[in-house]
Design an enzyme around this catalytic site. Sequence first.
Site, PDB file in Angstrom:
ATOM      1  N   CYS A  20      -0.301   1.709   7.044  1.00 25.61           N
ATOM      2  CA  CYS A  20      -0.866   1.916   5.712  1.00 25.61           C
ATOM      3  C   CYS A  20      -2.204   2.657   5.774  1.00 25.61           C
ATOM      4  CB  CYS A  20      -1.009   0.576   5.004  1.00 25.61           C
ATOM      5  SG  CYS A  20       0.592  -0.204   4.689  1.00 25.61           S
ATOM      6  N   GLU A  38       0.821  -1.213   0.000  1.00 22.83           N
ATOM      7  CA  GLU A  38       0.000   0.000   0.000  1.00 22.83           C
ATOM      8  C   GLU A  38       0.855   1.263   0.000  1.00 22.83           C
ATOM      9  OE1 GLU A  38      -2.203  -2.793   2.978  1.00 22.83           O
ATOM     10  OE2 GLU A  38      -0.160  -2.526   2.223  1.00 22.83           O
TER      11      GLU A  38
END
Length: 149
Positions: A87, A56
Amino acid sequence: MERNDEYWMRIALDEARLAAEAGEVPVGAVLVRGGEEIARAHNLRETDRMATAHAELLVIEAGCRALGGWRLADCTLYVTLEPCPMCGGAMVNARLPRLVYAAKDPRAGVYGSVLNYNALPFNHRVDVTHGVCADESLALLRAFFARRR
């Protein structure tokens, strides 16, 4: 083929397979805006020896570079595993409007499993869809960890 959530998640799953082949936890991600791919990435923590090299974060960084700014307005992030706190925080800070993830992460997930970032008083909330291709993502993860044991 129609470019719907499943279409994009299959691309993220392809990235997850690349991660597994490299000895990385099989997590893949793709960033999409207006029906077009902006960036794709997979976990590189072991390869890069970097704690922050999650799929991510890598795809958010690539997306910001590609779009020329830190706001990912009008983008959707597809990822094969529910994001962790790091993330999830990056998504809030990038003002990402939409997240689609496959499998829940009962150990570290922050969009429904361990906690829900959207229930906290941050200055941004992410619209979340989960469960897209979840069985396939879980099968990749289980096979990877079974091989490591």
